[in-house]
Design a protein around this motif. Structure first.
Motif, PDB file in Angstrom:
ATOM      1  N   THR A  34       6.738  -0.776  -9.903  1.00  0.00           N
ATOM      2  CA  THR A  34       7.396  -1.790  -8.522  1.00  0.00           C
ATOM      3  C   THR A  34       6.561  -2.557  -7.745  1.00  0.00           C
ATOM      4  O   THR A  34       7.363  -3.721  -7.594  1.00  0.00           O
ATOM      5  CB  THR A  34       8.658  -0.815  -7.860  1.00  0.00           C
ATOM      6  N   ALA A  35       5.559  -2.239  -7.473  1.00  0.00           N
ATOM      7  CA  ALA A  35       4.668  -2.291  -6.814  1.00  0.00           C
ATOM      8  C   ALA A  35       4.434  -4.124  -7.144  1.00  0.00           C
ATOM      9  O   ALA A  35       4.102  -4.945  -6.448  1.00  0.00           O
ATOM     10  CB  ALA A  35       3.683  -1.912  -5.837  1.00  0.00           C
ATOM     11  N   SER A  36       3.916  -3.927  -8.858  1.00  0.00           N
ATOM     12  CA  SER A  36       3.955  -5.200  -9.103  1.00  0.00           C
ATOM     13  C   SER A  36       3.847  -5.594  -8.832  1.00  0.00           C
ATOM     14  O   SER A  36       4.288  -7.238  -9.206  1.00  0.00           O
ATOM     15  CB  SER A  36       2.765  -4.160 -10.324  1.00  0.00           C
ATOM     16  N   ARG A  37       5.254  -6.283  -9.665  1.00  0.00           N
ATOM     17  CA  ARG A  37       6.741  -6.351 -10.024  1.00  0.00           C
ATOM     18  C   ARG A  37       6.800  -7.115  -8.285  1.00  0.00           C
ATOM     19  O   ARG A  37       7.052  -8.391  -8.345  1.00  0.00           O
ATOM     20  CB  ARG A  37       7.459  -6.080 -10.250  1.00  0.00           C
ATOM     21  N   LEU A  38       7.010  -6.638  -7.379  1.00  0.00           N
ATOM     22  CA  LEU A  38       7.118  -6.846  -5.837  1.00  0.00           C
ATOM     23  C   LEU A  38       5.979  -8.017  -5.755  1.00  0.00           C
ATOM     24  O   LEU A  38       6.165  -9.057  -4.803  1.00  0.00           O
ATOM     25  CB  LEU A  38       7.862  -6.043  -4.757  1.00  0.00           C
ATOM     26  N   THR A  50      -9.084  -7.072  -5.103  1.00  0.00           N
ATOM     27  CA  THR A  50     -10.948  -7.116  -4.686  1.00  0.00           C
ATOM     28  C   THR A  50     -10.471  -5.789  -3.426  1.00  0.00           C
ATOM     29  O   THR A  50     -10.819  -4.801  -3.090  1.00  0.00           O
ATOM     30  CB  THR A  50     -11.347  -7.924  -4.317  1.00  0.00           C
ATOM     31  N   LEU A  51      -9.088  -5.643  -3.288  1.00  0.00           N
ATOM     32  CA  LEU A  51      -7.891  -4.595  -2.640  1.00  0.00           C
ATOM     33  C   LEU A  51      -7.707  -3.240  -2.852  1.00  0.00           C
ATOM     34  O   LEU A  51      -7.893  -2.543  -2.343  1.00  0.00           O
ATOM     35  CB  LEU A  51      -8.184  -5.630  -1.843  1.00  0.00           C
ATOM     36  N   LEU A  52      -6.664  -3.251  -4.411  1.00  0.00           N
ATOM     37  CA  LEU A  52      -6.352  -2.914  -4.730  1.00  0.00           C
ATOM     38  C   LEU A  52      -6.445  -2.167  -6.262  1.00  0.00           C
ATOM     39  O   LEU A  52      -6.690  -3.361  -6.955  1.00  0.00           O
ATOM     40  CB  LEU A  52      -5.048  -3.353  -4.954  1.00  0.00           C
ATOM     41  N   PRO A  53      -6.530  -1.077  -6.479  1.00  0.00           N
ATOM     42  CA  PRO A  53      -6.406  -0.737  -7.633  1.00  0.00           C
ATOM     43  C   PRO A  53      -6.129  -1.151  -8.196  1.00  0.00           C
ATOM     44  O   PRO A  53      -4.917  -1.606  -8.508  1.00  0.00           O
ATOM     45  CB  PRO A  53      -6.412   0.504  -7.608  1.00  0.00           C
ATOM     46  N   LYS A  54      -6.462  -1.167  -9.939  1.00  0.00           N
ATOM     47  CA  LYS A  54      -5.593  -1.732 -11.467  1.00  0.00           C
ATOM     48  C   LYS A  54      -4.088  -1.221 -11.360  1.00  0.00           C
ATOM     49  O   LYS A  54      -4.904  -0.413 -11.652  1.00  0.00           O
ATOM     50  CB  LYS A  54      -6.525  -2.509 -12.373  1.00  0.00           C
ATOM     51  N   PRO A  55      -3.235  -1.021 -11.597  1.00  0.00           N
ATOM     52  CA  PRO A  55      -1.823  -1.046 -11.834  1.00  0.00           C
ATOM     53  C   PRO A  55      -2.056   0.097 -13.212  1.00  0.00           C
ATOM     54  O   PRO A  55      -2.093   0.730 -13.669  1.00  0.00           O
ATOM     55  CB  PRO A  55      -0.751  -1.982 -12.165  1.00  0.00           C
ATOM     56  N   GLN A  79       0.733  -1.550   0.162  1.00  0.00           N
ATOM     57  CA  GLN A  79       0.112   0.087  -0.006  1.00  0.00           C
ATOM     58  C   GLN A  79       1.056   0.988   0.061  1.00  0.00           C
ATOM     59  O   GLN A  79       0.160   2.451  -0.396  1.00  0.00           O
ATOM     60  CB  GLN A  79      -1.176  -0.014   1.453  1.00  0.00           C
ATOM     61  N   PRO A  80       2.012   1.462   0.730  1.00  0.00           N
ATOM     62  CA  PRO A  80       2.933   2.900   0.533  1.00  0.00           C
ATOM     63  C   PRO A  80       3.249   2.767  -1.041  1.00  0.00           C
ATOM     64  O   PRO A  80       4.059   3.979  -1.165  1.00  0.00           O
ATOM     65  CB  PRO A  80       3.592   2.547   1.397  1.00  0.00           C
ATOM     66  N   ILE A  81       3.752   1.683  -1.293  1.00  0.00           N
ATOM     67  CA  ILE A  81       3.998   2.622  -2.777  1.00  0.00           C
ATOM     68  C   ILE A  81       3.592   1.918  -4.325  1.00  0.00           C
ATOM     69  O   ILE A  81       3.204   2.268  -4.872  1.00  0.00           O
ATOM     70  CB  ILE A  81       5.538   1.459  -2.821  1.00  0.00           C
ATOM     71  N   TRP A  82       2.123   1.304  -4.022  1.00  0.00           N
ATOM     72  CA  TRP A  82       1.308   1.064  -5.466  1.00  0.00           C
ATOM     73  C   TRP A  82       0.926   2.369  -5.645  1.00  0.00           C
ATOM     74  O   TRP A  82       1.003   2.089  -7.136  1.00  0.00           O
ATOM     75  CB  TRP A  82      -0.228   0.116  -4.687  1.00  0.00           C
ATOM     76  N   PRO A 120      -1.803 -15.158  -0.080  1.00  0.00           N
ATOM     77  CA  PRO A 120      -2.180 -13.768  -0.154  1.00  0.00           C
ATOM     78  C   PRO A 120      -1.573 -12.776  -0.739  1.00  0.00           C
ATOM     79  O   PRO A 120      -2.024 -11.768  -0.710  1.00  0.00           O
ATOM     80  CB  PRO A 120      -1.054 -13.715   1.582  1.00  0.00           C
ATOM     81  N   ALA A 121      -0.329 -13.012  -1.741  1.00  0.00           N
ATOM     82  CA  ALA A 121       0.289 -12.088  -2.594  1.00  0.00           C
ATOM     83  C   ALA A 121      -0.673 -12.014  -3.931  1.00  0.00           C
ATOM     84  O   ALA A 121      -0.142 -11.852  -5.049  1.00  0.00           O
ATOM     85  CB  ALA A 121       1.503 -12.010  -2.708  1.00  0.00           C
ATOM     86  N   ALA A 122      -1.283 -13.260  -4.138  1.00  0.00           N
ATOM     87  CA  ALA A 122      -2.111 -14.216  -5.834  1.00  0.00           C
ATOM     88  C   ALA A 122      -3.103 -12.067  -5.703  1.00  0.00           C
ATOM     89  O   ALA A 122      -3.859 -12.056  -4.502  1.00  0.00           O
ATOM     90  CB  ALA A 122      -3.437 -15.131  -5.269  1.00  0.00           C
ATOM     91  N   TRP A 123      -2.857 -11.979  -7.101  1.00  0.00           N
ATOM     92  CA  TRP A 123      -3.801 -10.689  -7.898  1.00  0.00           C
ATOM     93  C   TRP A 123      -5.461 -11.278  -8.154  1.00  0.00           C
ATOM     94  O   TRP A 123      -6.343 -11.120  -7.712  1.00  0.00           O
ATOM     95  CB  TRP A 123      -3.297 -10.313  -8.804  1.00  0.00           C
ATOM     96  N   ARG A 124      -5.202 -12.173  -9.219  1.00  0.00           N
ATOM     97  CA  ARG A 124      -6.810 -12.770  -9.824  1.00  0.00           C
ATOM     98  C   ARG A 124      -7.156 -12.889  -8.036  1.00  0.00           C
ATOM     99  O   ARG A 124      -7.402 -14.260  -7.353  1.00  0.00           O
ATOM    100  CB  ARG A 124      -6.536 -13.610 -10.911  1.00  0.00           C
TER     101      ARG A 124
END
Length: 444
Positions: free
Chosen positions: A203-207, A238-243, A194-197, A229-233
């Motif tokens: 960078t956050a997406s690759r991380l 559902t928690l973070l906006p699409k990059p 969240q701090p870098i998203w 817990p790091a899975a996207w789909r």
């Protein structure tokens, strides 16, 4: 028989008594004022003593030494090792619970632990604690390092491995580095991302992807279970906006194809290894790493064959070389001497910054990688060549899987015409700045 001092220890009396005690295996001796019971015996009927450091630190015979603290005793093994044991009865069965080794665990610490267990016992709380196995106690940073080492061979270069490690060290390890793999949950991942998203989206997406892969490997090896817990789909999406909706991707700054001639002239005037490499890169529309790692063994006549392990798509790529490309190669060999690498500095491969530093002195607004975009724009705006041919010249992966399945050839001959036209376009400069082929080798 009359018991007198003379006959008290007579054989007739001693033998039966010795026989009785030897059969019970409950031999009780007194050593240094500590009551000892043999390892195979019990503490039933044994008077406990207050254990002290002075007594316990001595060399003791193998056995169990009971303290006045209920259920606590010291187990001394045959090799002299000493362990604190908490002995209790559960469901009619006697059980021993290890409290640690002496002197690492002091008498006071052992008594504190024993009293804590006594309190739990009085409350009816279970005492048996399942100790974690070594596999279950692996922390994230140790497993991630192992993952990186195992996969290093499949990555194109050392820089890729460094990027993995640096991103994890900078953002992930401070939060989950010391947590065991099965302790990591979604809240931990959100704390990292969240701090870098919003500010460092790429960078956050690759991380996130890297953490997901490490945890997926841990699940495969049964070191954790449940949802990654790091899975996207179906999870973090559902928690973070699409990059792609947060940040418009900033592409490498590129020179306009109509203004590239002045850059070419400036490069040709330099006559150095970085200039040779940069001009070759522009002529072939290749990537920086592909040019820096180019070897003479890859030049087959007028075709540059780049092996799969040096390509982004992990597929061999053939580059038709224009006449100007062949001239640049001749100049490089003439001026730089023999080496495994075409563009080298004393036999060593050029650094990643060699061409970039040269270009900064010519046009600070441009980037080396941007010349690929310049080439692509030139094809689209100034020629009748197809976009498919341009994409193949750039060695781009075909995203349409159906189209990729049907494409077999690499259109080498058609691309040869394309690259020769590109070379002719770049050489369309005033005659006074054309670089003549040097007749003599530069003195060292």
């Amino acid at each position: 028989m009359t018991f007198t001092l003379e006959n008290l220890f007579s054989p007739q009396l001693v033998a039966p008594v010795h026989k009785v005690f030897s059969k019970t295996h409950h031999l009780v001796t007194v050593q240094s004022e500590i009551h000892q019971v043999a390892i195979e015996g019990t503490n039933e009927g044994i008077m406990p003593s207050t254990l002290t450091h002075a007594n316990v630190s001595r060399s003791l015979q193998a056995g169990r030494y009971f303290d006045t603290t209920p259920h606590l005793h010291l187990l001394v093994k045959a090799n002299g090792a000493k362990y604190w044991i908490y002995r209790y009865v559960e469901q009619g069965k006697r059980r021993d619970l290890g409290l640690g080794r002496y002197p690492q665990i002091s008498i006071a610490e052992a008594r504190t632990k024993a009293n804590d267990y006594n309190l739990k016992l009085s409350r009816g709380e279970p005492l048996r604690v399942v100790e974690p196995s070594p596999r279950q106690s692996i922390v994230f940073k140790d497993f991630a390092q192992e993952y990186i080492e195992l996969h290093r061979a499949e990555w194109r270069n050392e820089k890729h491995a460094s990027q993995w490690l640096n991103s994890l060290e900078s953002y992930a390890y401070p939060v989950i580095g010391d947590l065991t793999l099965d302790q990591i949950n979604t809240e931990h991942i959100l704390t990292i991302l969240q701090p870098i998203w919003l500010t460092k989206t790429e960078t956050a997406s690759r991380l996130r992807g890297r953490i997901e892969r490490v945890l997926a490997a841990a699940t495969t090896r049964q070191l954790r279970s449940g949802v990654n817990p790091a899975a996207w789909r179906g999870h973090l999406d559902t928690l973070l906006p699409k990059p792609s909706r947060i940040q418009r991707i900033v592409h490498h700054a590129a020179a306009h194809h109509r203004h590239i001639h002045s850059i070419i002239v400036a490069i040709c005037e330099k006559m150095c290894v970085s200039a040779f490499a940069l001009e070759f890169l522009i002529l072939t529309a290749a990537r920086t790493g592909e040019v820096l790692g180019a070897k003479w063994s890859e030049i087959q006549g007028d075709v540059w064959v780049i092996p799969a392990n040096r390509m982004k798509a992990n597929r061999e790529h053939r580059v038709p070389l224009s006449q100007r490309c062949l001239q640049v190669l001749s100049m490089a060999k003439y001026h730089l001497g023999e080496s495994e690498y075409i563009f080298h500095n004393g036999g060593r491969q050029l650094s990643n910054m060699a061409m970039s530093n040269l270009l900064k002195g010519i046009d600070p607004q441009c980037t080396v990688h941007g010349f690929r975009s310049t080439f692509r724009d030139w094809v689209a705006e100034e020629t009748s060549f197809s976009g498919e041919l341009a994409e193949m010249a750039l060695a781009h992966t075909i995203r349409n899987q159906v189209e990729a399945a049907y494409r077999r050839g690499d259109l080498l001959q058609r691309r040869r015409v394309l690259m020769e036209d590109w070379s002719s376009f770049l050489s369309n400069v005033p005659a006074e700045v054309v670089v003549a082929f040097p007749l003599e080798r530069r003195s060292a």
